[in-house]
Design a protein around this motif. Structure first.
Motif, PDB file in Angstrom:
ATOM      1  N   LEU A 188     -28.428 -15.167 -53.684  1.00 55.74           N
ATOM      2  CA  LEU A 188     -28.648 -13.722 -53.688  1.00 55.74           C
ATOM      3  C   LEU A 188     -30.051 -13.372 -53.209  1.00 55.74           C
ATOM      4  CD1 LEU A 188     -26.950 -12.797 -57.080  1.00 55.74           C
ATOM      5  CD2 LEU A 188     -26.038 -12.432 -54.789  1.00 55.74           C
ATOM      6  N   ALA A 189     -31.061 -14.068 -53.750  1.00 55.65           N
ATOM      7  CA  ALA A 189     -32.454 -13.732 -53.450  1.00 55.65           C
ATOM      8  C   ALA A 189     -32.814 -14.017 -51.999  1.00 55.65           C
ATOM      9  CB  ALA A 189     -33.394 -14.505 -54.377  1.00 55.65           C
ATOM     10  N   GLY A 190     -32.095 -14.903 -51.365  1.00 55.77           N
ATOM     11  CA  GLY A 190     -32.411 -15.266 -49.986  1.00 55.77           C
ATOM     12  C   GLY A 190     -31.776 -14.367 -48.947  1.00 55.77           C
ATOM     13  N   ARG A 191     -31.131 -13.270 -49.389  1.00 53.76           N
ATOM     14  CA  ARG A 191     -30.429 -12.398 -48.449  1.00 53.76           C
ATOM     15  C   ARG A 191     -30.997 -10.984 -48.481  1.00 53.76           C
ATOM     16  NH1 ARG A 191     -25.738 -14.798 -46.836  1.00 53.76           N
ATOM     17  NH2 ARG A 191     -25.004 -12.827 -46.020  1.00 53.76           N
ATOM     18  N   GLU A 192     -30.547 -10.169 -47.556  1.00 55.91           N
ATOM     19  CA  GLU A 192     -30.847  -8.738 -47.555  1.00 55.91           C
ATOM     20  C   GLU A 192     -29.538  -7.970 -47.430  1.00 55.91           C
ATOM     21  OE1 GLU A 192     -33.697  -7.505 -44.702  1.00 55.91           O
ATOM     22  OE2 GLU A 192     -35.256  -8.894 -45.378  1.00 55.91           O
ATOM     23  N   LEU A 193     -29.485  -6.811 -48.091  1.00 59.86           N
ATOM     24  CA  LEU A 193     -28.263  -6.019 -48.102  1.00 59.86           C
ATOM     25  C   LEU A 193     -28.256  -4.978 -46.987  1.00 59.86           C
ATOM     26  CD1 LEU A 193     -27.504  -5.219 -51.860  1.00 59.86           C
ATOM     27  CD2 LEU A 193     -26.197  -6.657 -50.327  1.00 59.86           C
ATOM     28  N   ASP A 194     -27.057  -4.651 -46.531  1.00 55.67           N
ATOM     29  CA  ASP A 194     -26.879  -3.466 -45.708  1.00 55.67           C
ATOM     30  C   ASP A 194     -25.690  -2.704 -46.289  1.00 55.67           C
ATOM     31  OD1 ASP A 194     -24.491  -4.680 -44.756  1.00 55.67           O
ATOM     32  OD2 ASP A 194     -25.625  -5.713 -43.198  1.00 55.67           O
ATOM     33  N   ILE A 195     -25.444  -1.516 -45.779  1.00 51.40           N
ATOM     34  CA  ILE A 195     -24.402  -0.665 -46.346  1.00 51.40           C
ATOM     35  C   ILE A 195     -23.033  -1.354 -46.300  1.00 51.40           C
ATOM     36  CG2 ILE A 195     -23.128   1.502 -46.039  1.00 51.40           C
ATOM     37  CD1 ILE A 195     -25.723   2.758 -45.068  1.00 51.40           C
ATOM     38  N   LYS A 196     -22.745  -2.028 -45.191  1.00 49.09           N
ATOM     39  CA  LYS A 196     -21.464  -2.714 -45.057  1.00 49.09           C
ATOM     40  C   LYS A 196     -21.330  -3.830 -46.083  1.00 49.09           C
ATOM     41  CE  LYS A 196     -18.452  -4.988 -41.698  1.00 49.09           C
ATOM     42  NZ  LYS A 196     -18.309  -5.476 -40.310  1.00 49.09           N
ATOM     43  N   LYS A 197     -22.435  -4.565 -46.323  1.00 48.46           N
ATOM     44  CA  LYS A 197     -22.406  -5.655 -47.296  1.00 48.46           C
ATOM     45  C   LYS A 197     -22.141  -5.127 -48.705  1.00 48.46           C
ATOM     46  CE  LYS A 197     -23.614  -9.295 -46.151  1.00 48.46           C
ATOM     47  NZ  LYS A 197     -22.890 -10.418 -45.539  1.00 48.46           N
ATOM     48  N   ILE A 198     -22.767  -3.983 -49.041  1.00 47.47           N
ATOM     49  CA  ILE A 198     -22.556  -3.380 -50.355  1.00 47.47           C
ATOM     50  C   ILE A 198     -21.083  -3.021 -50.532  1.00 47.47           C
ATOM     51  CG2 ILE A 198     -23.077  -1.378 -51.815  1.00 47.47           C
ATOM     52  CD1 ILE A 198     -25.871  -1.355 -50.571  1.00 47.47           C
ATOM     53  N   SER A 199     -20.491  -2.456 -49.483  1.00 49.64           N
ATOM     54  CA  SER A 199     -19.070  -2.098 -49.534  1.00 49.64           C
ATOM     55  C   SER A 199     -18.201  -3.332 -49.747  1.00 49.64           C
ATOM     56  CB  SER A 199     -18.676  -1.397 -48.226  1.00 49.64           C
ATOM     57  OG  SER A 199     -17.281  -1.175 -48.181  1.00 49.64           O
ATOM     58  N   ASN A 200     -18.520  -4.414 -49.046  1.00 48.21           N
ATOM     59  CA  ASN A 200     -17.740  -5.651 -49.187  1.00 48.21           C
ATOM     60  C   ASN A 200     -17.857  -6.244 -50.586  1.00 48.21           C
ATOM     61  OD1 ASN A 200     -16.660  -5.777 -46.552  1.00 48.21           O
ATOM     62  ND2 ASN A 200     -18.601  -6.571 -45.754  1.00 48.21           N
ATOM     63  N   ILE A 201     -19.061  -6.163 -51.165  1.00 46.21           N
ATOM     64  CA  ILE A 201     -19.260  -6.652 -52.532  1.00 46.21           C
ATOM     65  C   ILE A 201     -18.349  -5.893 -53.494  1.00 46.21           C
ATOM     66  CG2 ILE A 201     -20.890  -6.747 -54.463  1.00 46.21           C
ATOM     67  CD1 ILE A 201     -23.102  -7.258 -52.410  1.00 46.21           C
ATOM     68  N   GLY A 202     -18.319  -4.570 -53.328  1.00 41.64           N
ATOM     69  CA  GLY A 202     -17.459  -3.749 -54.176  1.00 41.64           C
ATOM     70  C   GLY A 202     -15.995  -4.112 -54.041  1.00 41.64           C
ATOM     71  N   TRP A 203     -15.561  -4.357 -52.798  1.00 50.11           N
ATOM     72  CA  TRP A 203     -14.168  -4.725 -52.569  1.00 50.11           C
ATOM     73  C   TRP A 203     -13.833  -6.087 -53.181  1.00 50.11           C
ATOM     74  CZ3 TRP A 203     -10.483  -1.609 -51.841  1.00 50.11           C
ATOM     75  CH2 TRP A 203     -10.621  -0.458 -51.055  1.00 50.11           C
ATOM     76  N   VAL A 204     -14.728  -7.051 -53.023  1.00 46.68           N
ATOM     77  CA  VAL A 204     -14.489  -8.384 -53.596  1.00 46.68           C
ATOM     78  C   VAL A 204     -14.350  -8.290 -55.112  1.00 46.68           C
ATOM     79  CG1 VAL A 204     -15.487 -10.666 -54.013  1.00 46.68           C
ATOM     80  CG2 VAL A 204     -15.604  -9.671 -51.728  1.00 46.68           C
ATOM     81  N   TYR A 205     -15.234  -7.503 -55.730  1.00 50.54           N
ATOM     82  CA  TYR A 205     -15.191  -7.370 -57.198  1.00 50.54           C
ATOM     83  C   TYR A 205     -13.910  -6.651 -57.634  1.00 50.54           C
ATOM     84  CZ  TYR A 205     -16.929  -6.978 -61.954  1.00 50.54           C
ATOM     85  OH  TYR A 205     -17.073  -7.107 -63.303  1.00 50.54           O
ATOM     86  N   LEU A 206     -13.609  -5.521 -57.002  1.00 56.94           N
ATOM     87  CA  LEU A 206     -12.435  -4.735 -57.395  1.00 56.94           C
ATOM     88  C   LEU A 206     -11.138  -5.500 -57.149  1.00 56.94           C
ATOM     89  CD1 LEU A 206     -11.122  -2.087 -58.300  1.00 56.94           C
ATOM     90  CD2 LEU A 206     -11.252  -1.296 -55.928  1.00 56.94           C
ATOM     91  N   LEU A 207     -10.997  -6.086 -55.958  1.00 57.05           N
ATOM     92  CA  LEU A 207      -9.776  -6.816 -55.642  1.00 57.05           C
ATOM     93  C   LEU A 207      -9.646  -8.079 -56.487  1.00 57.05           C
ATOM     94  CD1 LEU A 207      -9.774  -6.397 -51.757  1.00 57.05           C
ATOM     95  CD2 LEU A 207      -8.168  -5.361 -53.378  1.00 57.05           C
ATOM     96  N   GLY A 208     -10.795  -8.696 -56.800  1.00 56.81           N
ATOM     97  CA  GLY A 208     -10.759  -9.857 -57.683  1.00 56.81           C
ATOM     98  C   GLY A 208     -10.167  -9.498 -59.034  1.00 56.81           C
ATOM     99  N   ILE A 209     -10.619  -8.391 -59.612  1.00 57.20           N
ATOM    100  CA  ILE A 209     -10.085  -7.921 -60.896  1.00 57.20           C
ATOM    101  C   ILE A 209      -8.587  -7.655 -60.791  1.00 57.20           C
ATOM    102  CG2 ILE A 209     -10.066  -5.976 -62.513  1.00 57.20           C
ATOM    103  CD1 ILE A 209     -12.466  -7.588 -63.042  1.00 57.20           C
ATOM    104  N   ILE A 210      -8.188  -6.940 -59.737  1.00 56.92           N
ATOM    105  CA  ILE A 210      -6.777  -6.570 -59.568  1.00 56.92           C
ATOM    106  C   ILE A 210      -5.881  -7.805 -59.439  1.00 56.92           C
ATOM    107  CG2 ILE A 210      -5.112  -5.490 -57.985  1.00 56.92           C
ATOM    108  CD1 ILE A 210      -7.295  -3.407 -57.368  1.00 56.92           C
ATOM    109  N   PHE A 211      -6.272  -8.750 -58.574  1.00 61.04           N
ATOM    110  CA  PHE A 211      -5.427  -9.924 -58.353  1.00 61.04           C
ATOM    111  C   PHE A 211      -5.365 -10.827 -59.593  1.00 61.04           C
ATOM    112  CE2 PHE A 211      -6.185  -9.235 -53.662  1.00 61.04           C
ATOM    113  CZ  PHE A 211      -4.866  -8.944 -53.380  1.00 61.04           C
ATOM    114  N   LEU A 212      -6.473 -10.953 -60.313  1.00 63.56           N
ATOM    115  CA  LEU A 212      -6.462 -11.782 -61.519  1.00 63.56           C
ATOM    116  C   LEU A 212      -5.592 -11.158 -62.605  1.00 63.56           C
ATOM    117  CD1 LEU A 212     -10.137 -13.109 -61.833  1.00 63.56           C
ATOM    118  CD2 LEU A 212      -8.112 -14.273 -60.942  1.00 63.56           C
TER     119      LEU A 212
END
Length: 331
Positions: A55-79
């Protein structure tokens, strides 16, 4: 085909590492508690450092933030979908309550750190590992709440006690890594103008990276040691456990294929690598932490161990198939 050859090559490396651990355990070359020690080293030391530097070795952009949200939300849904299906299957197969609860847990919780981290890192580099860390947090969120409830249904344990378990080295590393990530994103290039900060941060990063990267081989040694401790008296007895093979079919094929088609149709706005990570995380064999939790809480740890053993062996053959289908369907 190229991607399939890559995953076959990487799985072969991981399998060989696991085999080394298996042989070391079976021959008693390592002490009986070696698996426990390695597990603690990974969970409490190397994995948190790996999460932090990822995490600390990266930088965020708007698209990355959106993808993080999708991974978290879809992860919850599929589990949660996996949990519902696991409950239905266990009811149809009329499993005893303790075995049924373990069945539901293993329908949800795969080997999202020990096996998934090294595999996704080798396939998709830092981006793959980054999204795998996010999915790992989804897994832990449900594991230490719903999972603990299932494995501990025969005892009374407050929600407060279960939530305390979510405060551990991994979640602390995640929080610190996110703080550094956000600060770097806000300050941008001006971070590099702070005197001596670049040298100090580079030194710390290299040190943490060296130790954190040992998570991968140590994880595979741990899996090998765990499998070496699995006592199967007769193969014929294991073959009679139809529910384990139904679980294997669901975890290794049905669940990831379901996610694959849903993401191919409705997830076109999501980064392909994020989609690949979600699918492969769902295709992982049963989580090795479940037998440990089952033993700790006096649940059906034998069934949990058998689930891990069978799905891990079968997963070696099913994961290349999932990657082949996935690469063909999702672009």
């Amino acid at each position: 085909m190229k991607e399939v050859m890559i995953i076959v090559y990487q799985i072969s490396i991981l399998t060989l590492l696991g085999l080394i651990g298996f042989i070391a355990g079976k021959t008693k070359y390592l002490a009986e508690n070696a698996g426990t020690v390695i597990s603690k080293v990974v969970i409490k030391l190397t994995a948190p450092l790996l999460i932090f530097i990822t995490l600390a070795g990266r930088e965020l952009d708007i698209k990355k933030i959106s993808n993080i949200g999708w991974v978290y939300l879809l992860g919850i849904i599929f589990l949660l979908i996996a949990f519902v299906f696991g409950g239905l299957i266990s009811r149809v197969m009329r499993l005893e309550e303790a075995t049924s609860n373990i069945y539901k847990m293993h329908s949800m919780f795969g080997n999202v750190i020990y096996l998934a981290f090294p595999l996704l890192s080798s396939l998709y580099g830092d981006d793959g590992l980054f999204y795998a860390v996010i999915f790992g947090i989804v897994n832990d969120t449900l594991l230490w709440t719903l999972g603990i409830f299932l494995v501990n249904k025969h005892e009374k344990s407050s929600l407060k006690e279960n939530l305390k378990r979510m405060i551990n080295g991994n979640t602390i590393a995640l929080s610190l890594g996110l703080i550094v990530l956000i600060i770097k994103t806000i300050l941008g290039e001006s971070v590099n103008n702070i005197p001596y900060l670049s040298n100090v941060s580079g030194f710390i990063y290299d040190t943490f990276h060296m130790l954190g990267s040992t998570t991968f081989p140590l994880s595979m040694l741990f899996i090998g040691l765990i499998l070496s401790e699995t006592k199967i008296e007769k193969v014929s007895d294991l073959l009679k456990r139809a529910h384990i093979f139904v679980l294997s079919l669901f975890r290794l094929i049905i669940l990831p294929v379901l996610a694959m088609f849903i993401l191919a149709v409705f997830g076109k706005s999501i980064d392909p690598i994020a989609r690949y990570v979600i699918i492969l995380e769902l295709a992982m064999p049963c989580g090795t932490i479940v037998p440990a939790l089952a033993a700790e809480y006096g649940s059906d740890y034998r069934s949990a161990t058998e689930n891990v053993f069978i799905t891990t062996i079968l997963g070696i053959f099913t994961m290349p198939l999932i990657v082949y289908w996935m690469q063909s369907l999702i672009k």
